[in-house]
Design an enzyme around this catalytic site. Structure first.
Site, PDB file in Angstrom:
ATOM      1  N   CYS A  16      -2.049   9.395   2.629  1.00 53.00           N
ATOM      2  CA  CYS A  16      -1.856   8.847   1.282  1.00 53.00           C
ATOM      3  C   CYS A  16      -3.020   9.225   0.376  1.00 53.00           C
ATOM      4  O   CYS A  16      -2.870   9.294  -0.831  1.00 53.00           O
ATOM      5  CB  CYS A  16      -1.704   7.336   1.351  1.00 53.00           C
ATOM      6  SG  CYS A  16      -3.089   6.526   2.148  1.00 53.00           S
ATOM      7  N   GLU A  68       0.886  -1.181   0.000  1.00 52.84           N
ATOM      8  CA  GLU A  68       0.000   0.000   0.000  1.00 52.84           C
ATOM      9  C   GLU A  68       0.909   1.211   0.000  1.00 52.84           C
ATOM     10  O   GLU A  68       1.552   1.509   1.011  1.00 52.84           O
ATOM     11  CB  GLU A  68      -0.848   0.024   1.284  1.00 52.84           C
ATOM     12  CG  GLU A  68      -1.849  -1.093   1.394  1.00 52.84           C
ATOM     13  CD  GLU A  68      -3.112  -0.823   0.602  1.00 52.84           C
ATOM     14  OE1 GLU A  68      -3.215   0.248  -0.028  1.00 52.84           O
ATOM     15  OE2 GLU A  68      -3.980  -1.702   0.612  1.00 52.84           O
TER      16      GLU A  68
HETATM   17  P1  NAD Z   1       8.545   4.951   4.478  1.00 55.92           P
HETATM   18  O1  NAD Z   1       8.488   4.143   3.245  1.00 55.92           O
HETATM   19  O2  NAD Z   1       9.680   5.878   4.669  1.00 55.92           O
HETATM   20  O3  NAD Z   1       8.554   4.001   5.782  1.00 55.92           O
HETATM   21  C1  NAD Z   1       7.534   3.066   6.007  1.00 55.92           C
HETATM   22  C2  NAD Z   1       8.064   1.971   6.919  1.00 55.92           C
HETATM   23  O4  NAD Z   1       9.078   1.240   6.239  1.00 55.92           O
HETATM   24  C3  NAD Z   1       8.708   2.488   8.195  1.00 55.92           C
HETATM   25  O5  NAD Z   1       8.360   1.631   9.246  1.00 55.92           O
HETATM   26  C4  NAD Z   1      10.187   2.412   7.873  1.00 55.92           C
HETATM   27  O6  NAD Z   1      11.017   2.305   9.006  1.00 55.92           O
HETATM   28  C5  NAD Z   1      10.237   1.153   7.053  1.00 55.92           C
HETATM   29  N1  NAD Z   1      11.393   1.038   6.162  1.00 55.92           N
HETATM   30  C6  NAD Z   1      12.116   2.037   5.605  1.00 55.92           C
HETATM   31  N2  NAD Z   1      13.067   1.523   4.792  1.00 55.92           N
HETATM   32  C7  NAD Z   1      12.931   0.180   4.831  1.00 55.92           C
HETATM   33  C8  NAD Z   1      13.601  -0.913   4.199  1.00 55.92           C
HETATM   34  N3  NAD Z   1      14.619  -0.707   3.349  1.00 55.92           N
HETATM   35  N4  NAD Z   1      13.185  -2.169   4.451  1.00 55.92           N
HETATM   36  C9  NAD Z   1      12.147  -2.395   5.283  1.00 55.92           C
HETATM   37  N5  NAD Z   1      11.467  -1.406   5.920  1.00 55.92           N
HETATM   38  C10 NAD Z   1      11.857  -0.129   5.693  1.00 55.92           C
HETATM   39  O7  NAD Z   1       7.156   5.720   4.572  1.00 55.92           O
HETATM   40  P2  NAD Z   1       6.684   6.770   5.681  1.00 55.92           P
HETATM   41  O8  NAD Z   1       7.393   8.054   5.447  1.00 55.92           O
HETATM   42  O9  NAD Z   1       6.727   6.147   7.027  1.00 55.92           O
HETATM   43  O10 NAD Z   1       5.130   6.925   5.301  1.00 55.92           O
HETATM   44  C11 NAD Z   1       4.670   7.799   4.334  1.00 55.92           C
HETATM   45  C12 NAD Z   1       4.357   7.056   3.054  1.00 55.92           C
HETATM   46  O11 NAD Z   1       3.399   6.036   3.284  1.00 55.92           O
HETATM   47  C13 NAD Z   1       3.721   7.968   2.015  1.00 55.92           C
HETATM   48  O12 NAD Z   1       4.266   7.692   0.746  1.00 55.92           O
HETATM   49  C14 NAD Z   1       2.257   7.580   2.056  1.00 55.92           C
HETATM   50  O13 NAD Z   1       1.534   7.863   0.895  1.00 55.92           O
HETATM   51  C15 NAD Z   1       2.356   6.117   2.326  1.00 55.92           C
HETATM   52  N6  NAD Z   1       1.102   5.611   2.889  1.00 55.92           N
HETATM   53  C16 NAD Z   1       0.293   4.818   2.096  1.00 55.92           C
HETATM   54  C17 NAD Z   1      -0.919   4.377   2.578  1.00 55.92           C
HETATM   55  C18 NAD Z   1      -1.840   3.527   1.741  1.00 55.92           C
HETATM   56  O14 NAD Z   1      -2.802   2.996   2.275  1.00 55.92           O
HETATM   57  N7  NAD Z   1      -1.609   3.371   0.449  1.00 55.92           N
HETATM   58  C19 NAD Z   1      -1.312   4.723   3.873  1.00 55.92           C
HETATM   59  C20 NAD Z   1      -0.466   5.520   4.634  1.00 55.92           C
HETATM   60  C21 NAD Z   1       0.741   5.948   4.137  1.00 55.92           C
END
Ligand code: NAD
Length: 546
Positions: free
Chosen positions: A295, A261
């Site tokens: 998002c 997502e």
């Molecule tokens: P992010 O991708 O930076 O981090 C998300 C999670 O992934 C965190 O827990 C982070 O620590 C972890 N992570 C980071 N690098 C990783 C790796 N290499 N391997 C495994 N895990 C890793 O995102 P964010 O800044 O926390 O959240 C914002 C983003 O989430 C925005 O792009 C937003 O649109 C999206 N989002 C999508 C939805 C949806 O339902 N489609 C809902 C909420 C947020």
């Protein structure tokens, strides 16, 4: 709940195994420093789970999962109902943590996280037993005589759940509840920007679950990678497209199913016949709620030229009334951004648009000296190459573009990499539905926006760079189970398609093909030959071989 630095710590059921001997022993890189988005003060320090411990947590969760999956679904439902009661009882406390750690307003914390989550528990507790029940597969008795078939849905096993910070309790919940009801264990890596919320959510779940079944792994990308590399059976990831891609690549070699997502760049199409009061109110709320850190946030607005002037007037008036910044007091509309990095990202997009002399309906800009307050920004008719048009902003900023007509609005809305959600504003619902079907996104709302992830029985999913995972509804559950088909057969002898593959079988098959495909007058032409060889076929496949 909030502790001042230096504080514990790690999760969970056997915290002593993971705790450093004393917080002072830890180098700073082993600690998440939680800062208030409102004023930058340090709220707490939370120990990261040592990367070396993650595999053991995964093993323990797997062990717990076997017994959990063996429980009747009704028993798992009872446990989850008990968790729901604790969620309700601790709802105000949870809201306080969301406000302090995430900078949210109380209204936002209650209406987008605490309250809708109660519906989520209720929905799944009611619906899951039916979704998980054995399914009888109807078998045609002519083609498949003396057989019956069933599909059993079994848990994947251990699911790695990796979540973001923007809705740090409701997003994990959307995976945790169905995953547990389906009989899975969960290795949960919450965002490093929401460890306190993760801790209270975990505390709410833990007392009703076998020790270790939901293992909380606190930390950043390093812990995230360790969780993905652990012995897992599936991944549920919500976050940015960049991280989603990395996880998809990392799991591909092991053929582990991944539900993604990801981000969005959501368009709103405002047509000439829209109720402009409602549309302007909805669009401004959709763009700025949770500071645009959503998002599903409205990011690009396309208004047809017949409505443009009146709509813009209303948008300007509403923007002027939005409360943001440290002076706004307790009841603000736009919260501060989660961290300085996010503020820089938003500011870069806004500054680029200003540098290109784009007309501003609201100027944006940092508010106050402390914390991450950023005023709403909105730009009219921005150049197509600007980052604010192409990239996810994830902040309180949006664009308003005047277009010729409905066709241009649809074409512009479908531009870009993301395909998460969109909205259409029109008084003509049939027209709204027609336009909706032309939009290449997972969700379209007509005369509303950005709220449907709280509808637990409707799927929330994306396309292209917004990911292919599904949250909510039985479609989400389908990503957390695997189907096993069981066929029972009480025939004797051999099937007609088994060996020997001789003339009798080929003639029969040809006759059958002709019967099924020829026109009415020719249907029976192949049958005499087939029937002639039928006794030979029956003989060939019946009776003992010795
Ligand atoms: P992010 O991708 O930076 O981090 C998300 C999670 O992934 C965190 O827990 C982070 O620590 C972890 N992570 C980071 N690098 C990783 C790796 N290499 N391997 C495994 N895990 C890793 O995102 P964010 O800044 O926390 O959240 C914002 C983003 O989430 C925005 O792009 C937003 O649109 C999206 N989002 C999508 C939805 C949806 O339902 N489609 C809902 C909420 C947020």
């Amino acid at each position: 709940m909030l502790v001042s630095a230096p504080a514990p710590s790690i999760p969970l059921f056997h915290p002593e195994a993971l705790m450093p001997s004393s917080p002072a022993d830890q180098p700073k890189s082993d600690v998440i420093t939680v800062r208030s988005p409102r004023d930058g003060t340090v709220l707490a320090e939370v120990a990261k789970t040592p990367v070396a411990e993650v595999a053991a947590l995964a093993d323990r969760a797997r062990e717990a999962q076997a017994a959990w999956a063996a429980l009747p679904v009704a028993e798992r439902v009872q446990r989850v109902k008990s968790i729901r009661h604790r969620w309700a009882a601790r709802g105000l406390e949870l809201a306080q943590v969301l406000m302090k750690e995430g900078g949210k307003s109380e209204a936002e914390a209650l209406t987008s996280e605490v309250l809708p989550s109660l519906n989520l528990f209720d929905y799944w507790c009611k619906a899951a037993p039916g979704f998980l029940a054995r399914e009888r597969v109807a078998l045609d008795p002519l083609n498949f005589p003396k057989k019956k078939g069933f599909v059993d849905l079994e848990p994947l096993g251990l699911i790695a759940l990796v979540t973001p910070w923007n809705y740090p309790s409701s997003i994990p919940l959307r995976a945790l509840v169905p995953a547990l009801l389906a009989g899975n264990a969960v290795l949960w890596k919450p965002s490093e920007f929401a460890p306190l919320t993760a801790q209270i959510v975990h505390d709410i779940f833990a007392p009703d679950l076998p020790p270790g079944l939901v293992a909380l792994v606190q930390g950043d990308f390093a812990q995230g990678e360790a969780v993905i590399d652990a012995r897992i059976d599936g991944v549920s990831f919500t976050g940015s497209a960049a991280t989603g891609r990395k996880i998809a690549v990392r799991t591909a070699e092991r053929l582990i199913p991944v539900s993604l997502e990801l981000g969005g760049k959501n368009a709103a199409i405002v047509l000439d016949d829209a109720d402009l009061d409602r549309a302007s109110a909805g669009v401004v709320w959709g763009a700025l709620a949770n500071g645009g850190q959503n998002c599903a946030a409205v990011s690009r607005v396309y208004v047809t030229k017949g409505a443009a002037a009146e709509f813009e007037k209303r948008v300007r008036a509403r923007l002027a009334r939005v409360k943001s910044g440290p002076e706004a007091g307790e009841y603000f509309d736009v919260p501060p951004l989660i961290n300085a990095r996010q503020m820089e990202r938003v500011a870069a997009q806004v500054d680029e648009a200003k540098g290109a002399r784009t007309e501003a309906l609201a100027p944006g800009g940092r508010q106050g000296d402390a914390g991450n307050w950023y005023a709403p920004a909105a730009f009219k008719d921005p150049g197509a190459g600007l980052a604010i048009v192409r990239e996810e902003t994830f902040g309180p900023a949006f664009t308003l573009t005047v277009v010729e007509d409905e066709a241009e609005a649809v074409q512009r809305a479908n531009e870009g990499d993301y395909g998460l959600s969109a909205s259409v504003w029109t008084r003509d619902l049939a027209r709204g539905e027609r336009v909706a079907k032309k939009l290449d996104v997972g969700t379209v709302t007509v005369n509303n926006t950005s709220f449907t992830p709280v509808i637990t029985n409707a799927p929330w999913s994306g396309r292209r760079s917004s990911g292919h995972g599904t949250t909510n509804s039985h479609r989400a559950l389908a990503e957390m189970v695997r189907a096993r088909f069981i066929l029972l057969d009480w025939n004797k002898g051999s099937e007609f398609w088994w060996f020997p593959h001789d003339e009798s079988l080929v003639t029969l098959a040809r006759g059958l093909l002709r019967f099924l495909t020829a026109g009415f007058s020719n249907k029976l032409a192949g049958l005499p030959a087939a029937l002639k060889l039928l006794p030979a076929r029956i003989k060939a496949i019946s009776g003992p071989v010795v």
